[in-house]
Design a protein around this motif. Sequence first.
Motif, short mmCIF file in Angstrom:
data_model
loop_
_atom_site.label_atom_id
_atom_site.label_comp_id
_atom_site.label_asym_id
_atom_site.label_seq_id
_atom_site.Cartn_x
_atom_site.Cartn_y
_atom_site.Cartn_z
N PRO A 14 15.16 -22.22 47.08
CA PRO A 14 14.91 -23.51 46.43
C PRO A 14 13.98 -24.38 47.24
N PRO A 15 13.36 -25.37 46.61
CA PRO A 15 12.51 -26.29 47.34
C PRO A 15 13.29 -27.03 48.41
N ASP A 16 12.64 -27.35 49.49
CA ASP A 16 13.28 -28.04 50.61
C ASP A 16 13.22 -29.54 50.40
N PRO A 17 14.39 -30.22 50.26
CA PRO A 17 14.35 -31.67 50.02
C PRO A 17 13.94 -32.46 51.23
N HIS A 18 13.92 -31.83 52.39
CA HIS A 18 13.59 -32.55 53.62
C HIS A 18 12.15 -32.33 54.06
N ALA A 19 11.39 -31.63 53.22
CA ALA A 19 9.99 -31.39 53.57
C ALA A 19 9.20 -32.67 53.41
N SER A 20 7.96 -32.65 53.88
CA SER A 20 7.11 -33.83 53.77
C SER A 20 6.81 -34.12 52.31
N PRO A 21 6.48 -35.36 51.97
CA PRO A 21 6.23 -35.71 50.57
C PRO A 21 5.16 -34.83 49.95
N PRO A 22 5.33 -34.50 48.68
CA PRO A 22 4.42 -33.55 48.04
C PRO A 22 3.00 -34.05 47.92
N ALA A 23 2.80 -35.37 47.96
CA ALA A 23 1.43 -35.87 47.82
C ALA A 23 0.58 -35.52 49.02
N GLY A 105 7.28 -26.03 42.38
CA GLY A 105 6.23 -25.60 43.28
C GLY A 105 4.84 -25.81 42.69
N ASP A 106 4.69 -25.53 41.40
CA ASP A 106 3.41 -25.70 40.75
C ASP A 106 2.98 -27.16 40.74
N ARG A 107 3.90 -28.07 40.40
CA ARG A 107 3.55 -29.49 40.36
C ARG A 107 3.34 -30.08 41.76
N GLN A 108 4.07 -29.57 42.75
CA GLN A 108 3.84 -30.02 44.12
C GLN A 108 2.41 -29.74 44.55
N LYS A 109 1.95 -28.53 44.29
CA LYS A 109 0.58 -28.19 44.66
C LYS A 109 -0.43 -29.03 43.90
N VAL A 123 6.64 -35.27 35.78
CA VAL A 123 7.20 -33.92 35.69
C VAL A 123 7.94 -33.57 36.97
N LEU A 124 7.29 -33.78 38.10
CA LEU A 124 7.87 -33.41 39.38
C LEU A 124 9.15 -34.20 39.65
N GLY A 125 9.09 -35.52 39.42
CA GLY A 125 10.28 -36.33 39.67
C GLY A 125 11.45 -35.92 38.80
N SER A 126 11.18 -35.67 37.53
CA SER A 126 12.26 -35.27 36.62
C SER A 126 12.80 -33.89 36.96
#
Length: 562
Positions: A14-23, A105-109, A123-126
Amino acid sequence: MDVMPQQDPESRQPPDPHASPPAATALPPEGATAVPPPPPTLRTTLRRAAFGVVAAAVLVTGAVVAVPENRRDTGSGVPGPAERAQAATTAGSPAALPDLTALIGDRQKWVAGHPQDAPSWAVLGSAYVEWGRRTADAAYYARAEDALKRSLAARPGERGNGEAWVGLAALANARHDFLAAKKWGESVKAREPRTWRAYPVLIEAYNGLGDYEAAGEATEAFGRLRKGVPALARTAQMYRDRGWREDALATAQEAADRATTPAEKAEALHRLGELAWERGEPEEAVAQYDAAVRTDSGHHASHAGRARALVALDRTDEALSAYQRAVAKLPRPEYVLELGELYESLGFDGDALTQYTKLRGMLTRAKAAGVNETLLLARLETDHGDAGKAVELLRAEWSQQRRSAAVADALGWALHRSGDSEEALEYARSALETGVRNASYAYHLGVIERELGQYGGARRHLEEALRTNPAFSPLAAPLAEDALKSLGEPADGGPRDMQPAAAPAETPEPAPEPTSSASTPPETTSPSPSPSPKQKQKQKQSPSATPSPTRTSPSARPSGGQ
Protein backbone atom coordinates in the motif's frame (compact mmCIF):
# COMPACT_ATOMS: atom_id res chain seq x y z
CA MET A 1 -22.22 -12.97 -14.41
CA ASP A 2 -19.75 -15.15 -12.52
CA VAL A 3 -17.41 -13.31 -10.21
CA MET A 4 -13.89 -14.60 -9.92
CA PRO A 5 -12.17 -14.54 -6.50
CA GLN A 6 -10.27 -11.32 -5.95
CA GLN A 7 -6.51 -11.28 -5.55
CA ASP A 8 -5.46 -10.69 -1.94
CA PRO A 9 -4.60 -6.99 -1.60
CA GLU A 10 -1.80 -7.89 0.79
CA SER A 11 0.16 -8.96 -2.26
CA ARG A 12 0.35 -5.27 -3.15
CA GLN A 13 2.37 -2.81 -1.09
CA PRO A 14 0.00 0.00 0.00
CA PRO A 15 0.99 3.63 -0.37
CA ASP A 16 3.09 5.00 2.47
CA PRO A 17 1.17 7.65 4.45
CA HIS A 18 4.39 9.00 5.91
CA ALA A 19 6.07 9.67 2.59
CA SER A 20 6.71 13.20 1.37
CA PRO A 21 3.74 15.07 -0.10
CA PRO A 22 2.82 13.88 -3.58
CA ALA A 23 3.16 17.32 -5.13
CA ALA A 24 6.88 17.12 -4.61
CA THR A 25 8.33 13.67 -5.24
CA ALA A 26 5.78 11.10 -4.10
CA LEU A 27 5.76 8.01 -6.31
CA PRO A 28 3.64 4.85 -6.32
CA PRO A 29 4.61 2.51 -3.49
CA GLU A 30 7.23 -0.07 -4.22
CA GLY A 31 5.59 -3.22 -5.41
CA ALA A 32 2.38 -1.52 -6.52
CA THR A 33 1.26 -2.45 -9.97
CA ALA A 34 1.45 0.54 -12.29
CA VAL A 35 1.72 0.74 -16.05
CA PRO A 36 5.05 2.35 -17.03
CA PRO A 37 4.50 5.80 -18.53
CA PRO A 38 4.66 5.95 -22.35
CA PRO A 39 7.08 8.26 -24.15
CA PRO A 40 6.25 11.91 -23.48
CA THR A 41 4.30 12.57 -26.67
CA LEU A 42 1.55 15.12 -27.09
CA ARG A 43 -0.99 12.29 -27.32
CA THR A 44 0.19 10.88 -23.99
CA THR A 45 0.05 14.24 -22.26
CA LEU A 46 -3.46 14.92 -23.51
CA ARG A 47 -4.62 11.45 -22.57
CA ARG A 48 -3.33 11.72 -19.01
CA ALA A 49 -4.83 15.16 -18.60
CA ALA A 50 -8.17 13.83 -19.80
CA PHE A 51 -7.80 10.92 -17.37
CA GLY A 52 -7.62 13.35 -14.46
CA VAL A 53 -10.51 15.49 -15.63
CA VAL A 54 -12.83 12.56 -16.29
CA ALA A 55 -11.76 10.82 -13.10
CA ALA A 56 -13.07 13.70 -11.05
CA ALA A 57 -16.49 13.56 -12.66
CA VAL A 58 -18.11 11.48 -9.95
CA LEU A 59 -16.93 11.42 -6.33
CA VAL A 60 -18.63 9.44 -3.52
CA THR A 61 -19.76 6.22 -1.93
CA GLY A 62 -16.29 4.75 -2.31
CA ALA A 63 -15.04 8.32 -1.98
CA VAL A 64 -13.26 7.82 -5.26
CA VAL A 65 -14.35 8.96 -8.67
CA ALA A 66 -15.82 7.71 -11.88
CA VAL A 67 -15.36 7.89 -15.58
CA PRO A 68 -17.93 7.36 -18.34
CA GLU A 69 -19.02 3.77 -18.66
CA ASN A 70 -17.81 3.52 -22.25
CA ARG A 71 -14.22 4.38 -21.36
CA ARG A 72 -11.80 1.61 -22.26
CA ASP A 73 -8.04 1.24 -22.30
CA THR A 74 -7.06 1.99 -25.90
CA GLY A 75 -3.80 0.10 -25.68
CA SER A 76 -4.08 -3.60 -24.93
CA GLY A 77 -7.89 -3.55 -24.84
CA VAL A 78 -7.85 -4.66 -21.19
CA PRO A 79 -8.45 -2.01 -18.52
CA GLY A 80 -5.49 -1.44 -16.22
CA PRO A 81 -5.77 -1.39 -12.42
CA ALA A 82 -6.40 2.35 -12.21
CA GLU A 83 -9.07 2.12 -14.90
CA ARG A 84 -10.67 -0.80 -13.05
CA ALA A 85 -10.76 1.26 -9.87
CA GLN A 86 -12.61 3.99 -11.71
CA ALA A 87 -14.93 1.58 -13.50
CA ALA A 88 -15.89 0.06 -10.14
CA THR A 89 -16.81 3.45 -8.75
CA THR A 90 -18.73 4.64 -11.81
CA ALA A 91 -21.90 3.45 -10.07
CA GLY A 92 -20.60 4.26 -6.61
CA SER A 93 -19.29 0.75 -5.95
CA PRO A 94 -16.19 -0.21 -3.94
CA ALA A 95 -12.93 -0.68 -5.82
CA ALA A 96 -10.60 -3.59 -5.18
CA LEU A 97 -7.76 -2.54 -2.89
CA PRO A 98 -4.99 -3.45 -5.36
CA ASP A 99 -6.71 -1.34 -8.02
CA LEU A 100 -7.17 1.50 -5.54
CA THR A 101 -3.43 1.32 -4.85
CA ALA A 102 -2.75 1.66 -8.57
CA LEU A 103 -5.09 4.64 -8.85
CA ILE A 104 -3.32 6.38 -5.96
CA GLY A 105 0.07 5.74 -7.52
CA ASP A 106 -1.08 7.02 -10.90
CA ARG A 107 -2.50 10.26 -9.49
CA GLN A 108 0.55 10.81 -7.27
CA LYS A 109 2.80 10.77 -10.30
CA TRP A 110 0.49 12.99 -12.31
CA VAL A 111 0.02 15.77 -9.74
CA ALA A 112 3.76 15.81 -9.05
CA GLY A 113 4.17 17.26 -12.52
CA HIS A 114 0.82 19.07 -12.73
CA PRO A 115 0.29 20.75 -9.34
CA GLN A 116 -2.58 22.94 -10.62
CA ASP A 117 -4.74 20.02 -11.78
CA ALA A 118 -7.66 20.45 -9.36
CA PRO A 119 -9.64 17.35 -10.49
CA SER A 120 -6.63 15.07 -10.06
CA TRP A 121 -5.98 16.43 -6.56
CA ALA A 122 -9.63 15.71 -5.74
CA VAL A 123 -9.24 12.15 -7.08
CA LEU A 124 -6.12 11.60 -5.01
CA GLY A 125 -7.60 13.05 -1.82
CA SER A 126 -10.77 11.00 -2.12
CA ALA A 127 -8.76 7.85 -2.85
CA TYR A 128 -6.76 8.47 0.32
CA VAL A 129 -10.03 8.70 2.29
CA GLU A 130 -11.21 5.41 0.86
CA TRP A 131 -7.88 3.70 1.54
CA GLY A 132 -7.90 4.91 5.13
CA ARG A 133 -11.41 3.63 5.70
CA ARG A 134 -10.85 0.29 4.00
CA THR A 135 -7.63 -0.42 5.90
CA ALA A 136 -8.50 1.28 9.24
CA ASP A 137 -5.43 3.50 8.87
CA ALA A 138 -6.33 7.01 9.97
CA ALA A 139 -2.88 8.27 8.95
CA TYR A 140 -4.23 8.68 5.42
CA TYR A 141 -6.82 11.22 6.48
CA ALA A 142 -4.26 13.98 6.95
CA ARG A 143 -2.92 13.34 3.45
CA ALA A 144 -6.47 13.31 2.11
CA GLU A 145 -7.18 16.68 3.68
CA ASP A 146 -4.00 18.15 2.24
CA ALA A 147 -4.79 16.89 -1.26
CA LEU A 148 -8.38 18.15 -1.13
CA LYS A 149 -7.22 21.57 0.07
CA ARG A 150 -4.76 21.71 -2.84
CA SER A 151 -7.61 20.91 -5.19
CA LEU A 152 -9.69 23.77 -3.77
CA ALA A 153 -6.72 26.12 -3.93
CA ALA A 154 -6.40 25.37 -7.64
CA ARG A 155 -10.14 25.72 -8.19
CA PRO A 156 -12.55 26.81 -5.41
CA GLY A 157 -15.74 24.89 -4.85
CA GLU A 158 -17.79 27.94 -5.75
CA ARG A 159 -16.21 27.83 -9.21
CA GLY A 160 -17.35 24.30 -9.90
CA ASN A 161 -15.05 22.11 -7.81
CA GLY A 162 -17.83 20.12 -6.18
CA GLU A 163 -15.61 17.03 -6.40
CA ALA A 164 -13.36 18.38 -3.65
CA TRP A 165 -16.35 19.37 -1.50
CA VAL A 166 -17.75 15.83 -1.73
CA GLY A 167 -14.29 14.52 -0.87
CA LEU A 168 -14.25 16.70 2.25
CA ALA A 169 -17.70 15.38 3.17
CA ALA A 170 -16.45 11.81 2.82
CA LEU A 171 -13.42 12.70 4.94
CA ALA A 172 -15.64 14.23 7.63
CA ASN A 173 -17.77 11.08 7.71
CA ALA A 174 -14.66 8.93 8.03
CA ARG A 175 -13.66 11.05 11.04
CA HIS A 176 -17.23 10.80 12.42
CA ASP A 177 -17.71 14.55 12.10
CA PHE A 178 -21.20 14.15 10.72
CA LEU A 179 -22.22 17.78 11.15
CA ALA A 180 -19.36 18.94 8.90
CA ALA A 181 -20.15 16.17 6.39
CA LYS A 182 -23.76 17.37 6.27
CA LYS A 183 -22.67 20.95 5.58
CA TRP A 184 -20.31 19.99 2.75
CA GLY A 185 -22.82 17.57 1.22
CA GLU A 186 -25.71 20.01 1.35
CA SER A 187 -23.54 22.67 -0.26
CA VAL A 188 -22.94 20.35 -3.21
CA LYS A 189 -26.60 19.36 -3.41
CA ALA A 190 -27.68 23.02 -3.46
CA ARG A 191 -25.35 23.76 -6.39
CA GLU A 192 -25.95 20.51 -8.28
CA PRO A 193 -29.52 19.44 -7.47
CA ARG A 194 -29.80 17.07 -10.44
CA THR A 195 -26.65 15.01 -9.75
CA TRP A 196 -26.37 12.06 -7.37
CA ARG A 197 -22.85 12.40 -6.03
CA ALA A 198 -23.75 14.29 -2.83
CA TYR A 199 -26.36 11.79 -1.66
CA PRO A 200 -24.21 8.89 -0.36
CA VAL A 201 -22.21 11.19 1.92
CA LEU A 202 -25.42 12.91 3.02
CA ILE A 203 -27.08 9.58 3.85
CA GLU A 204 -24.17 8.65 6.10
CA ALA A 205 -24.10 12.08 7.72
CA TYR A 206 -27.85 12.15 8.40
CA ASN A 207 -27.72 8.68 9.94
CA GLY A 208 -24.78 9.70 12.11
CA LEU A 209 -26.75 12.70 13.36
CA GLY A 210 -29.89 10.65 13.98
CA ASP A 211 -31.92 12.51 11.34
CA TYR A 212 -33.54 9.38 9.94
CA GLU A 213 -36.26 11.21 8.05
CA ALA A 214 -33.64 13.15 6.05
CA ALA A 215 -31.61 9.95 5.56
CA GLY A 216 -34.67 8.21 4.13
CA GLU A 217 -35.42 11.07 1.77
CA ALA A 218 -31.78 11.17 0.62
CA THR A 219 -31.83 7.40 0.05
CA GLU A 220 -34.94 7.66 -2.09
CA ALA A 221 -33.44 10.54 -4.08
CA PHE A 222 -30.22 8.58 -4.60
CA GLY A 223 -32.24 5.63 -5.89
CA ARG A 224 -34.03 7.85 -8.41
CA LEU A 225 -30.83 9.44 -9.67
CA ARG A 226 -28.41 6.51 -9.57
CA LYS A 227 -30.03 3.12 -9.98
CA GLY A 228 -28.20 -0.16 -9.63
CA VAL A 229 -26.40 -2.11 -6.92
CA PRO A 230 -25.30 0.96 -4.90
CA ALA A 231 -28.90 2.19 -4.68
CA LEU A 232 -30.09 -1.26 -3.68
CA ALA A 233 -27.43 -1.42 -0.96
CA ARG A 234 -28.42 1.95 0.47
CA THR A 235 -32.10 1.05 0.34
CA ALA A 236 -31.49 -2.25 2.13
CA GLN A 237 -29.70 -0.35 4.88
CA MET A 238 -32.60 2.09 5.17
CA TYR A 239 -35.08 -0.79 5.51
CA ARG A 240 -32.86 -2.40 8.14
CA ASP A 241 -32.68 0.83 10.14
CA ARG A 242 -36.50 1.03 10.11
CA GLY A 243 -36.89 -2.54 11.32
CA TRP A 244 -38.35 -3.77 8.01
CA ARG A 245 -36.38 -6.99 7.97
CA GLU A 246 -38.11 -8.76 5.12
CA ASP A 247 -37.71 -5.77 2.83
CA ALA A 248 -34.09 -5.34 3.89
CA LEU A 249 -33.31 -8.98 3.16
CA ALA A 250 -35.04 -9.02 -0.23
CA THR A 251 -33.30 -5.83 -1.35
CA ALA A 252 -29.89 -6.91 -0.05
CA GLN A 253 -30.26 -10.25 -1.85
CA GLU A 254 -31.09 -8.45 -5.09
CA ALA A 255 -27.96 -6.33 -4.65
CA ALA A 256 -25.87 -9.48 -4.18
CA ASP A 257 -27.43 -11.13 -7.23
CA ARG A 258 -26.74 -8.10 -9.43
CA ALA A 259 -23.16 -7.45 -8.22
CA THR A 260 -20.58 -7.95 -10.96
CA THR A 261 -17.14 -7.29 -9.46
CA PRO A 262 -15.44 -9.18 -6.62
CA ALA A 263 -15.30 -6.13 -4.35
CA GLU A 264 -18.95 -5.27 -4.94
CA LYS A 265 -20.05 -8.89 -4.57
CA ALA A 266 -18.11 -9.36 -1.31
CA GLU A 267 -19.63 -6.22 0.16
CA ALA A 268 -23.13 -7.43 -0.74
CA LEU A 269 -22.51 -10.89 0.76
CA HIS A 270 -21.14 -9.26 3.92
CA ARG A 271 -24.35 -7.24 4.20
CA LEU A 272 -26.38 -10.44 3.98
CA GLY A 273 -24.22 -11.89 6.73
CA GLU A 274 -24.88 -8.88 8.94
CA LEU A 275 -28.63 -9.18 8.43
CA ALA A 276 -28.55 -12.90 9.23
CA TRP A 277 -26.53 -12.27 12.39
CA GLU A 278 -28.87 -9.54 13.60
CA ARG A 279 -31.93 -11.78 13.23
CA GLY A 280 -30.27 -14.60 15.20
CA GLU A 281 -29.28 -16.98 12.39
CA PRO A 282 -25.56 -17.57 13.00
CA GLU A 283 -25.20 -20.53 10.61
CA GLU A 284 -26.55 -18.48 7.73
CA ALA A 285 -24.33 -15.58 8.78
CA VAL A 286 -21.21 -17.78 8.72
CA ALA A 287 -22.12 -19.03 5.25
CA GLN A 288 -22.48 -15.49 3.90
CA TYR A 289 -19.27 -14.25 5.52
CA ASP A 290 -17.37 -17.27 4.17
CA ALA A 291 -18.72 -16.54 0.70
CA ALA A 292 -17.60 -12.91 1.00
CA VAL A 293 -14.04 -13.94 1.89
CA ARG A 294 -13.94 -16.51 -0.91
CA THR A 295 -15.02 -13.81 -3.36
CA ASP A 296 -12.55 -11.20 -2.08
CA SER A 297 -9.86 -12.51 0.24
CA GLY A 298 -9.14 -8.93 1.31
CA HIS A 299 -12.60 -8.43 2.82
CA HIS A 300 -11.33 -8.65 6.40
CA ALA A 301 -14.49 -7.20 7.94
CA SER A 302 -16.11 -10.54 7.15
CA HIS A 303 -13.61 -12.28 9.44
CA ALA A 304 -14.92 -10.18 12.34
CA GLY A 305 -18.52 -10.88 11.39
CA ARG A 306 -17.74 -14.57 11.10
CA ALA A 307 -16.18 -14.48 14.58
CA ARG A 308 -19.39 -13.09 16.13
CA ALA A 309 -21.46 -15.81 14.51
CA LEU A 310 -19.03 -18.55 15.53
CA VAL A 311 -19.33 -17.47 19.17
CA ALA A 312 -23.09 -17.98 18.92
CA LEU A 313 -22.44 -21.50 17.56
CA ASP A 314 -20.10 -22.30 20.52
CA ARG A 315 -17.17 -22.67 18.11
CA THR A 316 -15.05 -20.56 20.43
CA ASP A 317 -11.59 -21.54 19.24
CA GLU A 318 -12.51 -20.72 15.66
CA ALA A 319 -14.07 -17.46 16.82
CA LEU A 320 -10.92 -16.41 18.62
CA SER A 321 -8.84 -17.20 15.55
CA ALA A 322 -11.21 -15.23 13.30
CA TYR A 323 -11.16 -12.22 15.64
CA GLN A 324 -7.37 -12.28 15.86
CA ARG A 325 -7.09 -12.39 12.08
CA ALA A 326 -9.56 -9.53 11.70
CA VAL A 327 -7.75 -7.37 14.26
CA ALA A 328 -4.38 -8.10 12.65
CA LYS A 329 -5.53 -7.30 9.12
CA LEU A 330 -8.14 -4.62 9.80
CA PRO A 331 -7.46 -3.05 13.22
CA ARG A 332 -10.80 -1.38 13.81
CA PRO A 333 -11.30 -0.45 17.47
CA GLU A 334 -14.72 -2.12 17.68
CA TYR A 335 -13.16 -5.48 16.84
CA VAL A 336 -10.67 -5.10 19.69
CA LEU A 337 -13.52 -4.37 22.10
CA GLU A 338 -15.45 -7.42 20.90
CA LEU A 339 -12.38 -9.64 21.27
CA GLY A 340 -11.80 -8.33 24.79
CA GLU A 341 -15.38 -9.06 25.79
CA LEU A 342 -15.14 -12.56 24.35
CA TYR A 343 -12.02 -13.19 26.45
CA GLU A 344 -13.82 -11.83 29.52
CA SER A 345 -16.84 -14.08 28.92
CA LEU A 346 -14.46 -17.06 28.86
CA GLY A 347 -12.85 -16.05 32.14
CA PHE A 348 -9.57 -14.95 30.53
CA ASP A 349 -9.44 -11.70 32.47
CA GLY A 350 -5.78 -11.02 31.75
CA ASP A 351 -6.28 -11.35 28.01
CA ALA A 352 -9.39 -9.19 28.21
CA LEU A 353 -7.53 -6.45 30.08
CA THR A 354 -4.77 -6.58 27.47
CA GLN A 355 -7.33 -5.91 24.74
CA TYR A 356 -8.98 -3.07 26.68
CA THR A 357 -5.59 -1.46 27.26
CA LYS A 358 -4.74 -1.87 23.58
CA LEU A 359 -8.08 -0.30 22.69
CA ARG A 360 -7.40 2.78 24.82
CA GLY A 361 -4.14 3.29 22.96
CA MET A 362 -5.89 2.94 19.60
CA LEU A 363 -8.55 5.47 20.57
CA THR A 364 -5.88 7.93 21.71
CA ARG A 365 -4.11 7.64 18.36
CA ALA A 366 -7.41 7.98 16.49
CA LYS A 367 -8.16 11.20 18.35
CA ALA A 368 -4.72 12.54 17.43
CA ALA A 369 -5.55 11.78 13.77
CA GLY A 370 -8.77 13.78 14.03
CA VAL A 371 -11.15 10.82 14.31
CA ASN A 372 -14.00 11.10 16.81
CA GLU A 373 -14.28 7.73 18.56
CA THR A 374 -16.23 9.08 21.54
CA LEU A 375 -19.04 6.56 21.19
CA LEU A 376 -16.70 3.58 21.35
CA LEU A 377 -14.69 5.08 24.21
CA ALA A 378 -17.92 5.65 26.12
CA ARG A 379 -18.95 2.03 25.59
CA LEU A 380 -15.60 0.90 26.94
CA GLU A 381 -15.91 3.17 29.98
CA THR A 382 -19.51 2.17 30.69
CA ASP A 383 -18.90 -1.56 31.02
CA HIS A 384 -15.17 -1.75 31.72
CA GLY A 385 -14.19 1.55 33.30
CA ASP A 386 -15.84 4.69 34.64
CA ALA A 387 -19.54 4.97 33.76
CA GLY A 388 -19.64 8.55 35.03
CA LYS A 389 -16.97 9.53 32.54
CA ALA A 390 -18.97 7.81 29.80
CA VAL A 391 -22.00 9.94 30.69
CA GLU A 392 -19.93 13.12 30.32
CA LEU A 393 -18.59 12.03 26.96
CA LEU A 394 -22.01 11.09 25.61
CA ARG A 395 -23.73 14.22 26.90
CA ALA A 396 -21.18 16.18 24.89
CA GLU A 397 -22.01 14.12 21.80
CA TRP A 398 -25.72 14.70 22.29
CA SER A 399 -25.25 18.44 22.77
CA GLN A 400 -23.39 18.59 19.44
CA GLN A 401 -26.41 17.22 17.58
CA ARG A 402 -25.04 13.69 17.28
CA ARG A 403 -28.30 12.06 18.34
CA SER A 404 -28.35 8.72 16.57
CA ALA A 405 -30.00 5.64 18.03
CA ALA A 406 -26.53 4.33 18.93
CA VAL A 407 -25.70 7.44 20.96
CA ALA A 408 -29.13 7.45 22.66
CA ASP A 409 -28.74 3.79 23.64
CA ALA A 410 -25.17 4.29 24.89
CA LEU A 411 -26.12 7.36 26.93
CA GLY A 412 -29.10 5.60 28.47
CA TRP A 413 -26.97 2.61 29.44
CA ALA A 414 -24.20 4.79 30.83
CA LEU A 415 -26.71 6.75 32.94
CA HIS A 416 -28.12 3.49 34.30
CA ARG A 417 -24.67 2.14 35.12
CA SER A 418 -23.79 5.38 36.89
CA GLY A 419 -26.94 5.20 39.03
CA ASP A 420 -29.47 7.41 37.22
CA SER A 421 -31.99 4.94 35.81
CA GLU A 422 -34.81 7.51 35.77
CA GLU A 423 -33.12 9.68 33.16
CA ALA A 424 -31.65 6.61 31.46
CA LEU A 425 -35.15 5.38 30.64
CA GLU A 426 -35.86 8.30 28.28
CA TYR A 427 -32.76 7.74 26.18
CA ALA A 428 -33.10 3.94 26.10
CA ARG A 429 -36.70 4.23 24.91
CA SER A 430 -35.79 6.76 22.21
CA ALA A 431 -33.21 4.35 20.79
CA LEU A 432 -35.80 1.61 20.27
CA GLU A 433 -38.43 4.04 19.02
CA THR A 434 -36.39 4.59 15.86
CA GLY A 435 -37.67 1.15 14.77
CA VAL A 436 -34.35 -0.67 14.50
CA ARG A 437 -34.44 -4.23 15.84
CA ASN A 438 -31.31 -4.29 17.94
CA ALA A 439 -31.05 -6.93 20.66
CA SER A 440 -28.63 -4.83 22.73
CA TYR A 441 -30.98 -1.85 22.73
CA ALA A 442 -33.89 -4.02 23.91
CA TYR A 443 -31.70 -5.61 26.61
CA HIS A 444 -30.57 -2.25 27.95
CA LEU A 445 -34.12 -0.93 28.10
CA GLY A 446 -35.35 -4.11 29.81
CA VAL A 447 -32.67 -3.91 32.50
CA ILE A 448 -33.41 -0.23 33.14
CA GLU A 449 -37.15 -0.92 33.42
CA ARG A 450 -36.47 -3.77 35.80
CA GLU A 451 -34.39 -1.49 38.00
CA LEU A 452 -37.31 0.98 38.12
CA GLY A 453 -39.85 -1.71 39.00
CA GLN A 454 -41.55 -1.63 35.61
CA TYR A 455 -41.64 -5.40 35.44
CA GLY A 456 -44.10 -5.78 32.58
CA GLY A 457 -42.02 -3.65 30.23
CA ALA A 458 -38.83 -5.26 31.51
CA ARG A 459 -40.12 -8.74 30.75
CA ARG A 460 -41.30 -7.69 27.30
CA HIS A 461 -38.02 -6.07 26.27
CA LEU A 462 -35.77 -8.78 27.70
CA GLU A 463 -37.81 -11.34 25.78
CA GLU A 464 -37.50 -9.16 22.68
CA ALA A 465 -33.72 -9.04 23.04
CA LEU A 466 -33.39 -12.82 23.29
CA ARG A 467 -35.96 -13.41 20.56
CA THR A 468 -34.20 -10.97 18.21
CA ASN A 469 -30.79 -12.58 18.67
CA PRO A 470 -30.31 -15.11 21.50
CA ALA A 471 -26.50 -14.72 21.38
CA PHE A 472 -26.23 -10.97 20.73
CA SER A 473 -23.27 -10.61 23.14
CA PRO A 474 -21.07 -13.17 24.90
CA LEU A 475 -21.23 -11.02 28.06
CA ALA A 476 -24.72 -9.51 27.96
CA ALA A 477 -26.82 -12.35 26.53
CA PRO A 478 -26.35 -14.60 29.61
CA LEU A 479 -27.19 -11.62 31.85
CA ALA A 480 -30.36 -11.03 29.84
CA GLU A 481 -31.39 -14.64 30.41
CA ASP A 482 -30.72 -14.35 34.15
CA ALA A 483 -32.64 -11.09 34.41
CA LEU A 484 -35.62 -12.58 32.59
CA LYS A 485 -35.62 -15.68 34.80
CA SER A 486 -35.56 -13.52 37.92
CA LEU A 487 -38.80 -11.86 36.83
CA GLY A 488 -40.58 -15.20 36.63
CA GLU A 489 -43.69 -15.90 34.62
CA PRO A 490 -46.48 -13.30 34.40
CA ALA A 491 -49.26 -13.81 36.93
CA ASP A 492 -52.64 -15.13 35.80
CA GLY A 493 -54.51 -12.12 37.17
CA GLY A 494 -54.77 -8.57 35.93
CA PRO A 495 -52.33 -5.68 36.08
CA ARG A 496 -52.29 -5.70 39.89
CA ASP A 497 -50.78 -9.17 39.80
CA MET A 498 -48.12 -8.41 37.17
CA GLN A 499 -45.41 -7.47 39.68
CA PRO A 500 -43.49 -10.09 41.67
CA ALA A 501 -44.16 -10.19 45.39
CA ALA A 502 -40.65 -8.93 46.09
CA ALA A 503 -38.11 -7.13 44.00
CA PRO A 504 -35.93 -9.64 42.12
CA ALA A 505 -32.36 -10.20 43.22
CA GLU A 506 -29.85 -7.95 41.54
CA THR A 507 -28.31 -9.53 38.47
CA PRO A 508 -24.55 -9.01 38.31
CA GLU A 509 -23.29 -6.84 35.48
CA PRO A 510 -19.78 -6.68 34.06
CA ALA A 511 -17.45 -5.43 36.78
CA PRO A 512 -15.57 -2.22 35.95
CA GLU A 513 -11.89 -2.65 35.11
CA PRO A 514 -9.30 -0.20 36.48
CA THR A 515 -8.92 2.73 34.10
CA SER A 516 -5.60 3.78 32.67
CA SER A 517 -4.60 6.86 32.80
CA ALA A 518 -10.12 20.66 6.96
CA SER A 519 -11.06 23.00 6.16
CA THR A 520 -14.08 24.82 7.62
CA PRO A 521 -17.38 23.93 5.90
CA PRO A 522 -19.73 26.66 4.67
CA GLU A 523 -21.00 28.71 7.58
CA THR A 524 -24.18 27.72 9.46
CA THR A 525 -25.69 28.52 12.82
CA SER A 526 -24.12 27.00 15.94
CA PRO A 527 -25.88 24.04 17.58
CA SER A 528 -28.26 24.98 20.37
CA PRO A 529 -28.16 23.39 23.84
CA SER A 530 -29.43 19.86 23.59
CA PRO A 531 -32.81 18.78 24.93
CA SER A 532 -33.51 15.40 26.47
CA PRO A 533 -35.42 12.89 24.36
CA LYS A 534 -38.66 13.88 26.10
CA GLN A 535 -38.09 17.55 25.30
CA LYS A 536 -37.11 16.65 21.75
CA GLN A 537 -40.40 14.81 21.30
CA LYS A 538 -42.30 17.93 22.31
CA GLN A 539 -40.27 19.91 19.77
CA LYS A 540 -40.86 17.25 17.08
CA GLN A 541 -37.14 16.55 16.91
CA SER A 542 -36.84 13.17 18.58
CA PRO A 543 -36.59 9.91 16.64
CA SER A 544 -40.05 8.97 17.91
CA ALA A 545 -41.48 12.19 16.52
CA THR A 546 -39.74 11.82 13.17
CA PRO A 547 -41.98 10.21 10.58
CA SER A 548 -40.43 7.25 8.80
CA PRO A 549 -40.08 7.43 5.05
CA THR A 550 -42.91 5.94 3.06
CA ARG A 551 -42.55 2.19 2.99
CA THR A 552 -41.69 1.22 -0.54
CA SER A 553 -43.21 -1.86 -2.09
CA PRO A 554 -40.80 -4.34 -3.70
CA SER A 555 -41.96 -3.27 -7.15
CA ALA A 556 -41.14 0.36 -6.38
CA ARG A 557 -37.66 -0.26 -5.03
CA PRO A 558 -34.61 1.01 -6.93
CA SER A 559 -33.97 -1.66 -9.54
CA GLY A 560 -30.53 -1.52 -10.94
CA GLY A 561 -28.90 0.44 -13.65
CA GLN A 562 -29.92 0.18 -17.23
